[in-house]
Design an enzyme around this catalytic site. Structure first.
Site, PDB file in Angstrom:
ATOM      1  N   THR A 270      51.606  29.373  40.491  1.00  9.55           N
ATOM      2  CA  THR A 270      51.863  30.669  40.083  1.00  9.55           C
ATOM      3  C   THR A 270      50.568  31.433  39.526  1.00  9.55           C
ATOM      4  OG1 THR A 270      53.366  32.175  39.070  1.00  9.55           O
ATOM      5  CG2 THR A 270      52.967  30.206  37.817  1.00  9.55           C
ATOM      6  N   LYS A 274      47.498  31.444  42.944  1.00  8.23           N
ATOM      7  CA  LYS A 274      48.111  31.313  44.080  1.00  8.23           C
ATOM      8  C   LYS A 274      47.000  31.572  45.331  1.00  8.23           C
ATOM      9  CE  LYS A 274      52.569  33.000  43.028  1.00  8.23           C
ATOM     10  NZ  LYS A 274      53.564  33.963  43.412  1.00  8.23           N
ATOM     11  N   ASP A 310      57.627  32.564  48.700  1.00  8.24           N
ATOM     12  CA  ASP A 310      57.808  33.921  48.155  1.00  8.24           C
ATOM     13  C   ASP A 310      58.474  34.944  49.153  1.00  8.24           C
ATOM     14  OD1 ASP A 310      57.084  33.342  45.562  1.00  8.24           O
ATOM     15  OD2 ASP A 310      54.939  33.932  45.897  1.00  8.24           O
ATOM     16  N   GLY A 335      53.449  48.917  44.504  1.00  7.71           N
ATOM     17  CA  GLY A 335      52.553  47.816  44.237  1.00  7.71           C
ATOM     18  C   GLY A 335      51.903  47.404  45.306  1.00  7.71           C
ATOM     19  N   ALA A 336      50.693  46.921  45.122  1.00  7.14           N
ATOM     20  CA  ALA A 336      49.890  46.392  46.356  1.00  7.14           C
ATOM     21  C   ALA A 336      49.204  44.840  45.975  1.00  7.14           C
ATOM     22  CB  ALA A 336      48.966  47.502  46.900  1.00  7.14           C
ATOM     23  N   GLY A 337      49.829  44.461  44.950  1.00 13.37           N
ATOM     24  CA  GLY A 337      49.278  42.919  44.640  1.00 13.37           C
ATOM     25  C   GLY A 337      49.713  41.970  45.422  1.00 13.37           C
ATOM     26  N   GLY A 338      49.715  40.624  44.679  1.00 11.11           N
ATOM     27  CA  GLY A 338      50.051  39.538  45.479  1.00 11.11           C
ATOM     28  C   GLY A 338      51.791  39.566  45.537  1.00 11.11           C
ATOM     29  N   ARG A 360      49.397  52.577  42.255  1.00 17.86           N
ATOM     30  CA  ARG A 360      48.536  53.248  41.338  1.00 17.86           C
ATOM     31  C   ARG A 360      46.991  53.483  42.088  1.00 17.86           C
ATOM     32  NH1 ARG A 360      47.314  50.904  35.454  1.00 17.86           N
ATOM     33  NH2 ARG A 360      46.629  49.095  37.019  1.00 17.86           N
ATOM     34  N   THR A 361      46.529  52.502  42.465  1.00 15.92           N
ATOM     35  CA  THR A 361      45.037  52.442  43.007  1.00 15.92           C
ATOM     36  C   THR A 361      45.253  52.672  44.583  1.00 15.92           C
ATOM     37  OG1 THR A 361      44.584  50.874  41.183  1.00 15.92           O
ATOM     38  CG2 THR A 361      42.882  51.343  43.072  1.00 15.92           C
ATOM     39  N   TYR A 424      61.984  39.790  36.372  1.00 14.08           N
ATOM     40  CA  TYR A 424      63.054  39.366  35.897  1.00 14.08           C
ATOM     41  C   TYR A 424      63.188  39.082  34.260  1.00 14.08           C
ATOM     42  CZ  TYR A 424      60.673  34.919  36.101  1.00 14.08           C
ATOM     43  OH  TYR A 424      59.618  33.658  36.055  1.00 14.08           O
TER      44      TYR A 424
HETATM   45  P1  ATR Z   1      51.066  40.390  41.556  1.00 17.76           P
HETATM   46  O1  ATR Z   1      50.046  39.200  41.969  1.00 17.76           O
HETATM   47  O2  ATR Z   1      51.994  39.831  40.420  1.00 17.76           O
HETATM   48  O3  ATR Z   1      51.616  41.364  42.207  1.00 17.76           O
HETATM   49  P2  ATR Z   1      48.611  42.055  40.805  1.00 17.76           P
HETATM   50  O4  ATR Z   1      47.989  41.647  41.800  1.00 17.76           O
HETATM   51  O5  ATR Z   1      47.927  42.110  39.486  1.00 17.76           O
HETATM   52  O6  ATR Z   1      50.001  41.017  40.334  1.00 17.76           O
HETATM   53  O7  ATR Z   1      49.344  43.458  40.939  1.00 17.76           O
HETATM   54  C1  ATR Z   1      49.994  44.043  39.966  1.00 17.76           C
HETATM   55  C2  ATR Z   1      50.520  45.278  40.593  1.00 17.76           C
HETATM   56  O8  ATR Z   1      51.066  46.295  39.538  1.00 17.76           O
HETATM   57  C3  ATR Z   1      49.393  46.250  41.064  1.00 17.76           C
HETATM   58  O9  ATR Z   1      49.821  46.972  42.129  1.00 17.76           O
HETATM   59  C4  ATR Z   1      49.228  47.161  40.100  1.00 17.76           C
HETATM   60  O10 ATR Z   1      48.621  48.551  40.426  1.00 17.76           O
HETATM   61  P3  ATR Z   1      46.921  48.598  40.609  1.00 17.76           P
HETATM   62  O11 ATR Z   1      46.581  48.038  41.853  1.00 17.76           O
HETATM   63  O12 ATR Z   1      46.629  49.945  40.499  1.00 17.76           O
HETATM   64  O13 ATR Z   1      46.240  47.637  39.454  1.00 17.76           O
HETATM   65  C5  ATR Z   1      50.516  47.480  39.551  1.00 17.76           C
HETATM   66  N1  ATR Z   1      50.252  48.009  38.041  1.00 17.76           N
HETATM   67  C6  ATR Z   1      50.069  47.152  36.915  1.00 17.76           C
HETATM   68  N2  ATR Z   1      50.165  48.121  35.884  1.00 17.76           N
HETATM   69  C7  ATR Z   1      50.394  49.265  36.372  1.00 17.76           C
HETATM   70  C8  ATR Z   1      50.634  50.495  35.827  1.00 17.76           C
HETATM   71  N3  ATR Z   1      50.629  50.871  34.359  1.00 17.76           N
HETATM   72  N4  ATR Z   1      51.097  51.745  36.488  1.00 17.76           N
HETATM   73  C9  ATR Z   1      51.150  51.467  37.973  1.00 17.76           C
HETATM   74  N5  ATR Z   1      50.988  50.412  38.597  1.00 17.76           N
HETATM   75  C10 ATR Z   1      50.836  49.345  37.818  1.00 17.76           C
END
Ligand code: ATR
Length: 491
Positions: A270, A274, A310, A335-338, A360-361, A424
């Site tokens: 985790t 990853k 996942d 969101g656009a992360g992992g 957000r980004t 969760y």
């Molecule tokens: P994971 O692998 O768990 O998805 P991550 O890669 O760090 O974690 O991604 C976190 C996500 O939460 C991203 O989409 C992040 O947006 P950014 O790409 O703009 O960083 C989003 N996120 C985290 N904090 C945020 C906030 N305060 N407002 C909006 N989006 C947020």
């Protein structure tokens, strides 16, 4: 002679065979051809109690086959005891109805004898006495049940088929061994067969299996609770642990080399490792490659194999939810992360046609959009994109304990939409609370967590002659909810 002895079920019962099969046992069937009525009347003449009678019948059926059959032979018998009397299978539908009339609103006992023989001798006997309470039923209800269930009811002493949803609805309470209720006490039987070497020497003195979850920080992970519960249920010798490994590829690779050396079967991986896991592995599944990250590593003779459960966990959680098990046409992913990559891969795999992504980004969303062919909208434009959505998924960390809430106006979502939060902690995030208040169906992150754990368990602990399919059920759910509650008290 083959190394593992044959296993023969001395019974023509379809349900007993189905139970053994569902437990991964490789066996053959031989009908014993015993006249049970003679044994019963002799037992009555001798003044034997019903337990002795059931055991005598199981012995006789088992021995009838064991006389001529090598290996292990399994026999079983079941007698229904109600108000001090023994009951046989009903002879016809009229008797089945009369049986239910008599027993409705009352408790009866199923006396189950399960025995095993080897080399022509009984080597093991087990008796269970589960008790069952049939709810109060009107004549019309009993008629309707018998009509709907059909003549299958004649196969059971109670004139019910407890293993079907319809049959299960007849009961107010069932206490005792669930498989004994259905005709064979499979768990104690398999424990004994394992001890006797029925599944090979390895199973006589099984080497404990070790697996775990690697991350940083890791102490709050719920994965050990899930896996160790399945370990307990399956009777496998093994343990699932947490392993904290500092961020960075070098530390990760070194730790994986050590775990391989120690004989670990595999690990879940985790945050933040990853991507490191995928890089470390010698081979990877399509899922892990598509997602670009792995949450499972299996250590084999031929190297390390990376997989990602996942996406499958998310898809399973959707499939199991009554509101979301139909085809998703349009979904919005926040969101656009992992986490988002896994969710998008899952949505693609279940045939979701249109996926809208907001992050957000914006550049990160656009990169994902290009890779997977998604529609990208501005983070601030979310509400306007909701109109056609069957599903809204939060993959950001917003709403997690200690993080700001995800503020989104859900008014634009259609009434049939489902809201899924992969967070969760807490179980009900502000997003899910708002969705529920609007009357929408919701799925929490625990569902995905439990379902993503199953492939790892099967790969590391389940690869045995006596396999247990890891079940995501209410007992497991309750265990997790309880653990989350306790955790909250520490915070
Ligand atoms: P994971 O692998 O768990 O998805 P991550 O890669 O760090 O974690 O991604 C976190 C996500 O939460 C991203 O989409 C992040 O947006 P950014 O790409 O703009 O960083 C989003 N996120 C985290 N904090 C945020 C906030 N305060 N407002 C909006 N989006 C947020």
């Amino acid at each position: 002679m083959s190394e593992t002895p044959t296993i023969t079920l001395a019974s023509g019962s379809a349900i007993r065979a189905a139970i053994l099969k569902a437990h991964g046992v490789d066996f053959q069937v031989a009908k014993p051809g015993v006249d049970e009525s003679i044994i019963k009347s002799e037992a009555m003449k001798a003044g034997l109690g019903l337990e002795d009678m059931a055991m005598g019948l199981a012995d006789a059926k088992c021995m009838a086959v064991a006389k001529t059959q090598d290996g292990f032979v399994i026999g079983a018998d079941q007698i229904l005891e109600f108000e001090g009397r023994a009951y046989d299978k009903p002879r016809d539908m009229a008797e089945a109805k009369a049986r239910l009339h008599e027993m409705q609103g009352k408790t009866h006992t199923l006396i189950n004898a399960t025995v095993a023989a080897r080399g022509g001798e009984i080597i093991w006997r087990n008796l269970e006495r589960p008790s069952l309470t049939i709810r109060s039923m009107t004549s019309a209800e009993i008629d309707a049940y018998i009509e709907a269930a059909g003549d299958e009811v004649l196969l059971s002493v109670g004139a019910y088929q407890v293993e079907t949803p319809l049959g299960a609805s007849l009961f107010n309470a069932i206490n005792g061994d669930w498989f004994a209720v259905q005709g064979i006490a499979v768990n104690p039987l398999l424990a004994e067969l394992r001890r006797q070497g029925a599944f090979g020497e390895e199973w006589k003195n099984p080497q404990p299996v070790f697996a775990g979850v690697v991350g940083f920080p890791i102490s709050h992970s719920l994965s050990p609770l899930i896996h160790n519960e399945w370990v307990r249920r399956s009777g496998v010798a093994g343990q699932y642990r947490t392993i904290e490994v500092a961020p960075g590829y070098d530390a990760f690779a070194e730790a994986m080399n050590d775990l391989r050396e120690l004989g670990f079967a595999g690990v879940n991986v985790t945050i933040p490792h990853k991507e490191n896991a995928l890089r470390y592995a010698d081979r990877a599944s399509d899922a892990a490659t598509t997602i670009g990250a792995a949450n499972m590593l299996s250590f084999g003779e031929d190297g390390t194999y990376a997989d990602n459960s996942d996406a499958a966990g998310f898809a399973q959680a959707l499939a199991k939810s009554p509101s979301a098990s139909h085809r998703m046409e349009t979904a919005m992913v926040l969101g656009a992360g992992g986490g988002a990559r896994g969710v998008i891969a899952a949505l693609r795999s279940v045939g979701c046609k249109r996926i809208i992504i907001a992050n957000r980004t914006r550049e990160k969303a656009e990169a994902l959009g290009e890779e997977f062919g998604l529609e990208v909208i501005d983070w601030s434009a979310q509400p306007s994109g909701l109109a056609d959505c069957d599903l809204l998924v939060n993959t950001t960390s917003l709403g997690m304990t200690g993080q700001p809430a995800l503020e989104i106006d859900l008014a634009g979502l259609p009434n049939k939409a489902t809201v899924f939060d992969i967070v969760y902690t807490p179980l009900e995030t502000p997003l899910l609370k708002a969705a529920r208040a609007r009357g929408l169906a919701v799925i929490n992150g625990l569902e995905m967590l439990m379902h993503q754990a199953a492939p790892g368990f099967s790969a590391w602990f389940g690869n045995r002659p006596y396999r247990l399919k890891p079940q995501v059920d209410d007992d497991l759910r309750d265990l997790m909810v309880e653990a989350l509650k306790n955790e909250k008290q520490h915070d």
